[in-house]
Structure formats: structure tokens, C-alpha cells
Design an enzyme around this catalytic site. Structure first.
Site, PDB file in Angstrom:
ATOM      1  N   ASP A   6      -3.860   4.956   5.602  1.00  0.00           N
ATOM      2  CA  ASP A   6      -2.858   5.460   4.928  1.00  0.00           C
ATOM      3  C   ASP A   6      -3.363   6.166   3.456  1.00  0.00           C
ATOM      4  O   ASP A   6      -3.979   5.706   2.632  1.00  0.00           O
ATOM      5  CB  ASP A   6      -2.157   4.253   4.476  1.00  0.00           C
ATOM      6  CG  ASP A   6      -0.935   4.170   3.490  1.00  0.00           C
ATOM      7  OD1 ASP A   6      -0.579   5.478   3.159  1.00  0.00           O
ATOM      8  OD2 ASP A   6      -0.497   3.360   2.941  1.00  0.00           O
ATOM      9  N   CYS A   7      -3.207   7.676   3.664  1.00  0.00           N
ATOM     10  CA  CYS A   7      -3.742   8.484   2.542  1.00  0.00           C
ATOM     11  C   CYS A   7      -2.888   8.639   1.629  1.00  0.00           C
ATOM     12  O   CYS A   7      -1.591   9.718   1.550  1.00  0.00           O
ATOM     13  CB  CYS A   7      -4.139   9.712   3.209  1.00  0.00           C
ATOM     14  SG  CYS A   7      -5.248   9.555   4.690  1.00  0.00           S
ATOM     15  N   TYR A  93      18.006  10.963   3.750  1.00  0.00           N
ATOM     16  CA  TYR A  93      17.610  12.209   2.990  1.00  0.00           C
ATOM     17  C   TYR A  93      18.389  13.435   3.441  1.00  0.00           C
ATOM     18  O   TYR A  93      18.665  13.439   4.596  1.00  0.00           O
ATOM     19  CB  TYR A  93      16.097  12.554   2.833  1.00  0.00           C
ATOM     20  CG  TYR A  93      15.709  12.007   1.523  1.00  0.00           C
ATOM     21  CD1 TYR A  93      15.980  10.872   0.964  1.00  0.00           C
ATOM     22  CD2 TYR A  93      14.544  12.664   0.983  1.00  0.00           C
ATOM     23  CE1 TYR A  93      15.379  10.198  -0.193  1.00  0.00           C
ATOM     24  CE2 TYR A  93      13.949  12.269  -0.362  1.00  0.00           C
ATOM     25  CZ  TYR A  93      14.142  11.029  -0.917  1.00  0.00           C
ATOM     26  OH  TYR A  93      13.769  10.760  -1.661  1.00  0.00           O
ATOM     27  N   GLY A 100       9.214  10.919   1.623  1.00  0.00           N
ATOM     28  CA  GLY A 100       7.700  11.001   1.636  1.00  0.00           C
ATOM     29  C   GLY A 100       7.464  10.081   2.886  1.00  0.00           C
ATOM     30  O   GLY A 100       7.944   8.938   3.197  1.00  0.00           O
ATOM     31  N   ASP A 102       4.892   7.738   3.510  1.00  0.00           N
ATOM     32  CA  ASP A 102       4.613   6.482   3.305  1.00  0.00           C
ATOM     33  C   ASP A 102       5.739   5.613   3.026  1.00  0.00           C
ATOM     34  O   ASP A 102       5.986   4.566   3.546  1.00  0.00           O
ATOM     35  CB  ASP A 102       3.729   6.339   2.158  1.00  0.00           C
ATOM     36  CG  ASP A 102       4.253   6.930   1.017  1.00  0.00           C
ATOM     37  OD1 ASP A 102       5.224   7.744   0.732  1.00  0.00           O
ATOM     38  OD2 ASP A 102       3.624   6.623  -0.023  1.00  0.00           O
TER      39      ASP A 102
END
Length: 249
Positions: A6-7, A93, A100, A102
Site C-alpha cells: 500500500d504505497c 465519483y 483515490g 486507496d
């Protein structure tokens, strides 16, 4: 063994799974690609066969990391991408690719675990809230500065506010009005974060009454846990969604 990453904007969270196990046999948090490679190379008996990751970084940064992983471990890397709909969740969205990754994966994970309406609260560099209805419709969300951003803005832009991380940790031992600058700043930021949480809960109740699940995730989720005693603390919620977005079987 499977490597999951998870960057985020500030850190890379990683864990290694035995191929036949759901729990991690090793995990950690690092601040750079080099530190990640070094941490993995230091693991005894590491034999990676597959890798999947989610990244909110710029495309070139992500590509550089993928290349480094492939060179170091000879493993192919699967990267999560945006989708209009997945796992029963419909991206809310207007431009679904702008949400995003994440947040998207945390929503997938939350909806899977809740099997119904849920509020996903993620506390990292930013604090985010996302609302997913019982039919999987993403109703939208909110983003505000998390503790690191609030703290750093005050410490960076106010000349007389100077203190270290140890002092910050001590200041949060209670939430009485601060009698030093560090106490006033840290406790003020904490109360702003809790106010954000309570506002999201009020909105969720206006949608669903009490029939919804609250998830807390992210590095600072424990800071607000006692303010939401009914919430489920799931530190690896993004990884639950990552497994859905990048199945390896």
C-alpha cells in the site's frame, strides 16, 4: 509467498503472505523504495512468487518501484486500477478515475466485510470518509487534513511552535486544555479530528439510522477509536480490497 503493498503519500505499508494463508508472516512500514527492498531482502527464507500493490503516487514513481521489485525478486507485479463498479460497489465519483485508489479499495473491503451499508473512515496523511449504501452505491465522501498535515502546518508555519515527536506523544495522554504550546497544538488537532468523525457519524445516521457499520483504518485510526466505540478497527482494510481488485489465482 505473496507481497502486498500500500504505497501512500508518505509511507509504504507492506506485508508478506504465505500463499495458503490469509494472515501475514511478515509486515512493516517504510518511508522509501530503497528501505522497502532492504527490509524484504533481510527476511530469512523469503521466496516471492507474486506481488500486488495499490499506489496513490505519481505514475513514474510507481513504475520505478515496480521495476525495482521485478529486478530484485524476479516477480511480476499486479497494480490495482480504478473501476466504475467492482465487488458490488458502484463508484460514486462523476469521473470515477479521480477517486483515490486507496479510498476505493478501502470501500471494497468495507462493503465486503459489512455486507451492507458502511462508513469507512481512514486516517493517514489525510483523513477521509466514504459512505456506501446497502445496495453498494457510493454516496460520496469527504477529505480533510489528518494529524500529520495539521501538526506539520502549525510547526512549519508558526515560528514559535517547535517540539519533537516524543513531546507530541506525551501531550496526547489526555485532552484537557493545554498548558504548554505542544499540548495546545496536539490536543487541538486531535479534537478537530474527532469533530470530523462525529460529523460523519451524524450524517451516516441521517441516511441509515443505526443500520450501518463503521470502519476505522489507517495509521492514526487508534487516535479516534475511543470516540467511536461501535466501530470496527481494521488496519489492513485496503489490503482486503486489494485482494479483490488484483486476484492472483
Amino acid at each position: 509467498m505473496i507481497l502486498e503493498l500500500d504505497c501512500g503519500n508518505s509511507f509504504i505499508k507492506w506485508r508478506v503472505l504465505d500463499s495458503d494463508q490469509a494472515s501475514a508472516c511478515a509486515e512493516g512500514v517504510v518511508s522509501s523504495d530503497v528501505a522497502l527492498i532492504e527490509s524484504l531482502e533481510a527476511l530469512p527464507g523469503l521466496l516471492l512468487t507474486r506481488c500486488r500493490l495499490v499506489s496513490v503516487r505519481a505514475q513514474d514513481e510507481t513504475s520505478n518501484l515496480v521495476g525495482a521489485l521485478e529486478a530484485a525478486f524476479g516477480v511480476s507485479v499486479s497494480c490495482a486500477v480504478s473501476a466504475r463498479e467492482m465487488g458490488g460497489v458502484r463508484n460514486g465519483y462523476e469521473d470515477f478515475e479521480r477517486l483515490g485508489l486507496d479510498r476505493w479499495l478501502a470501500m471494497l473491503g468495507g462493503f465486503k466485510l459489512a455486507s451492507g451499508a458502511c462508513l469507512v473512515l481512514d486516517f493517514g496523511t489525510a483523513a477521509t470518509a466514504d459512505f456506501i449504501a446497502g445496495d453498494g452505491a457510493h454516496l460520496g465522501g469527504f477529505i480533510c487534513p489528518g494529524m500529520p498535515l495539521m501538526r506539520n502546518q502549525l510547526r512549519t508555519h508558526t515560528r514559535k511552535i517547535r517540539y519533537d515527536d516524543a513531546a507530541a506523544e506525551r501531550a496526547l495522554e489526555c485532552l484537557l486544555p493545554g498548558r504548554t504550546t505542544v499540548e495546545a497544538v496536539e490536543r487541538g488537532c486531535m479534537l478537530m479530528l474527532r469533530g470530523f468523525v462525529l460529523t460523519q457519524l451524524e450524517l451516516a445516521r441521517s441516511y441509515w439510522g443505526d443500520d450501518f457499520t463503521v470502519f476505522l483504518t489507517g495509521g492514526d485510526a487508534d487516535l479516534v477509536q475511543d470516540a467511536v466505540p461501535q466501530a470496527r478497527l481494521v488496519p489492513d482494510l485496503v489490503f482486503v480490497g486489494l485482494a479483490m481488485a488484483c486476484p492472483l489465482s
